[in-house]
Design an enzyme around this catalytic site. Structure first.
Site, PDB file in Angstrom:
ATOM      1  N   GLU A 262      28.026  26.173 -26.832  1.00  0.00           N
ATOM      2  CA  GLU A 262      28.041  27.528 -26.302  1.00  0.00           C
ATOM      3  C   GLU A 262      26.622  28.038 -26.428  1.00  0.00           C
ATOM      4  O   GLU A 262      26.239  28.594 -27.434  1.00  0.00           O
ATOM      5  CB  GLU A 262      28.975  28.320 -27.197  1.00  0.00           C
ATOM      6  CG  GLU A 262      29.870  29.159 -26.433  1.00  0.00           C
ATOM      7  CD  GLU A 262      29.338  30.466 -26.171  1.00  0.00           C
ATOM      8  OE1 GLU A 262      28.384  30.649 -25.364  1.00  0.00           O
ATOM      9  OE2 GLU A 262      29.903  31.289 -26.735  1.00  0.00           O
ATOM     10  N   CYS A 296      24.862  36.430 -25.958  1.00  0.00           N
ATOM     11  CA  CYS A 296      24.631  35.360 -24.982  1.00  0.00           C
ATOM     12  C   CYS A 296      25.092  35.819 -23.606  1.00  0.00           C
ATOM     13  O   CYS A 296      24.686  35.265 -22.593  1.00  0.00           O
ATOM     14  CB  CYS A 296      25.278  34.064 -25.417  1.00  0.00           C
ATOM     15  SG  CYS A 296      27.005  34.240 -25.744  1.00  0.00           S
TER      16      CYS A 296
HETATM   17  C1  UN1 Z   1      27.999  35.571 -27.889  1.00  0.00           C
HETATM   18  O1  UN1 Z   1      27.116  36.348 -27.584  1.00  0.00           O
HETATM   19  O2  UN1 Z   1      27.733  34.465 -28.437  1.00  0.00           O
HETATM   20  O3  UN1 Z   1      31.635  38.422 -24.199  1.00  0.00           O
HETATM   21  C2  UN1 Z   1      29.442  35.862 -27.746  1.00  0.00           C
HETATM   22  C3  UN1 Z   1      31.013  38.934 -25.133  1.00  0.00           C
HETATM   23  C4  UN1 Z   1      31.563  38.791 -26.527  1.00  0.00           C
HETATM   24  C5  UN1 Z   1      31.187  37.480 -27.115  1.00  0.00           C
HETATM   25  C6  UN1 Z   1      29.741  37.128 -27.020  1.00  0.00           C
HETATM   26  N1  UN1 Z   1      32.997  38.901 -26.470  1.00  0.00           N
HETATM   27  O4  UN1 Z   1      29.986  39.590 -24.969  1.00  0.00           O
END
Ligand code: UN1
Length: 508
Positions: A262, A296
């Protein structure tokens, strides 16, 4: 909540020895990882730095715990996860506060992160009765074929600072109902939240008679490498940058293990000329400024129809001017600090590069180093007008930098949209059904997540979460992501009195 009462509510006190390889103490030691507030630089606590030796002990504990955990029926495993969910419900406030203290995201997001843990716990409990295999019709008479799913064993979870607890829970709680045991290596930038989570779950694990199924090792890259190289780790789930993800994948791949990746995103929102800007503007602000651009899923690129691009930029500038930057725990703050000084440096060097390459900063662009911001890692949320081919735009910088590019058509927008190495999250704002469907079609967004009239970040746990290309291809959280944590077995049973061979082969 002030830090001392947060720590007390979470059982993080000096006389309370820490979890495996993660002894908590309020003083600094040579072999300690210091947790420093990104807001004001104070030491929030220290955690013993785990060594590779500690890792090896932890993975042995996890493997020893595996047979009994594997033998427990999945719905019974779900009961343990249900109790973890209950503890998280009970401690949502203090844990959410600790996330904000340690990571620097604003309190609403800190609490939201714990809510995301609770949601995945609920999901995993239901999942514990739904680890379905399929049956298929055999080509041979008197034969039955089906697939079933078995646990993998002990798995590794490496998580990032930006979601210091939720991403662990996506992996851990789903893997637990799947029958796996695990070792977690959190980011050394956020050790306290990890220790806090383990303190909360330890009594639950003990009560259920499976104390060794979840383990914590707060260490550095050497521990992550040992995990990646460990032939006794059938799966390593890694969340972090594409650069480190490539190293993890190649180390795990070299021993033909599985990795669940991820990695970075370079998420864009397309705003078409018919978009409802009452929806689009707040979505962009949340996506680009939320978590100080350290998700992310953060919105990094805005591809706006040329007819409305000036209006959109004007409205964004106005909205950005109202973003209160400061202490993430104070009610009015909308944007907290970046995680550390290195992150500020990366923000600054990215901006220097952007300017060199011809990008125009229309708002923000500076680190905040004076007054109430002087002790923390604060920067201004930044908007850059750019041509579609600005080289800097190809890279993910974990900071609130938003590029705005004018586009003339949907086709052009989609082409630019897909022209980056990453493929995590994407969105379009349009009122036209056909435009939306085209964006979602095989000829549209190439991302793992594609949304219409909502932004790129803040996904619900019920869907599969992850993305393509340099985002790594993994899927976590909801839908059928659980399959990554299990091994598949195809079974053929013969209940006839003959032994017919498949493909009609006659032998002898
Ligand atoms: C991340 O930034 O690794 O969709 C996860 C989102 C959150 C999860 C982010 N539920 O922004």
């Amino acid at each position: 909540m002030k830090l001392p009462s947060v720590l007390e509510a979470l059982g993080l006190t000096n006389d309370n020895p820490g979890v495996y390889a993660g002894r908590f103490a309020n003083r600094s030691r040579a072999d300690a990882i210091e947790s420093r507030s990104p807001t004001d630089g104070t030491v929030l606590g220290t955690v013993r730095r785990a060594t590779v030796n500690d890792y090896e002990k932890a993975r042995s504990v996890a493997w020893d715990a595996f047979p009994a955990w594997r033998d427990l029926p999945a719905p019974k495993r779900g009961l343990l996860v249900r109790d973890i969910g209950e503890v998280l419900r009970e401690k949502c406030e203090p844990l959410g506060h600790l996330v904000s203290h340690e990571m620097g995201k604003i309190l609403a997001e800190g609490i939201g992160e714990v809510q995301e843990m609770i949601d995945i716990a609920d999901f995993a409990v239901g999942l514990s009765r739904q680890l379905y295999g399929v049956t298929m019709h055999s080509e041979r008479p008197g034969h039955r074929m089906y697939e079933q799913w078995h646990p993998l064993g002990c798995i590794g979870i490496i998580s990032a600072f930006n979601f210091p607890v939720a991403v662990w829970s996506w992996n851990a709680l789903v893997a637990a109902v799947c029958g796996d045991t695990m070792v977690w290596k959190p980011s050394p930038k956020t050790p306290l939240t990890a220790v806090a989570v383990h303190k909360l779950i330890e009594p639950v694990l003990k009560d259920h008679g499976h104390p060794g199924i979840m383990n914590l090792v707060v260490g550095d890259a050497d521990v992550g490498q040992a995990m990646a190289d460990d032939p006794g780790m059938p799966l390593v789930s890694f969340t972090g940058s594409s650069a480190i993800g490539k190293q993890v994948a190649s180390r795990v791949g070299a021993r033909l293990g599985r990795s669940l990746l991820e990695l970075g995103g370079n998420n864009a929102i397309i705003v078409m000329d018919d978009a409802d800007l009452e929806l689009a503007i707040p979505a962009v602000v949340f996506g680009a400024v939320g978590t100080a651009g350290q998700r992310c899923t953060s919105t990094r690129r805005l591809l706006v129809h040329r007819d409305i691009v000036d209006t959109v930029v004007r409205r964004l500038k106005k909205a950005y001017a109202q973003v209160r930057i400061g202490d993430p725990l104070s009610k009015n703050t909308l944007m907290g600090p970046l995680i550390d000084a290195d992150a500020v440096e990366r923000f600054e060097s990215a901006l220097a590069r952007i300017k060199r390459e011809g990008g125009r900063v229309v708002c923000g662009g500076k680190a905040l180093t004076t007054g109430k911001h002087r002790r923390g890692h604060f920067v201004e949320p930044t908007i850059v007008r750019a041509d579609f081919d600005l080289p800097a735009m190809q890279e993910e910088v974990f900071a609130p930098i938003l590029y705005v590019v004018a586009v003339d058509s949907l086709d052009e927008a989609i082409a630019i949209h897909n022209e980056v190495p990453q493929g995590l999250s994407s969105a379009i704002f349009t009122e036209r059904f056909k435009t939306a469907e085209r964006f979602l079609s095989h000829a549209g967004s190439d991302c793992g997540i594609a949304n219409v009239n909502i932004g790129t970040s803040g996904a619900e746990i019920g869907g599969a979460f992850g993305g393509e290309k340099e985002t790594g291809g993994g899927r976590e959280a909801g839908s059928d992501s659980w399959r990554a944590y299990m091994r598949r077995q195809t079974n053929t049973l013969n209940w006839s009195d003959d032994l017919p061979l498949a493909q009609g082969i006659r032998f002898g």
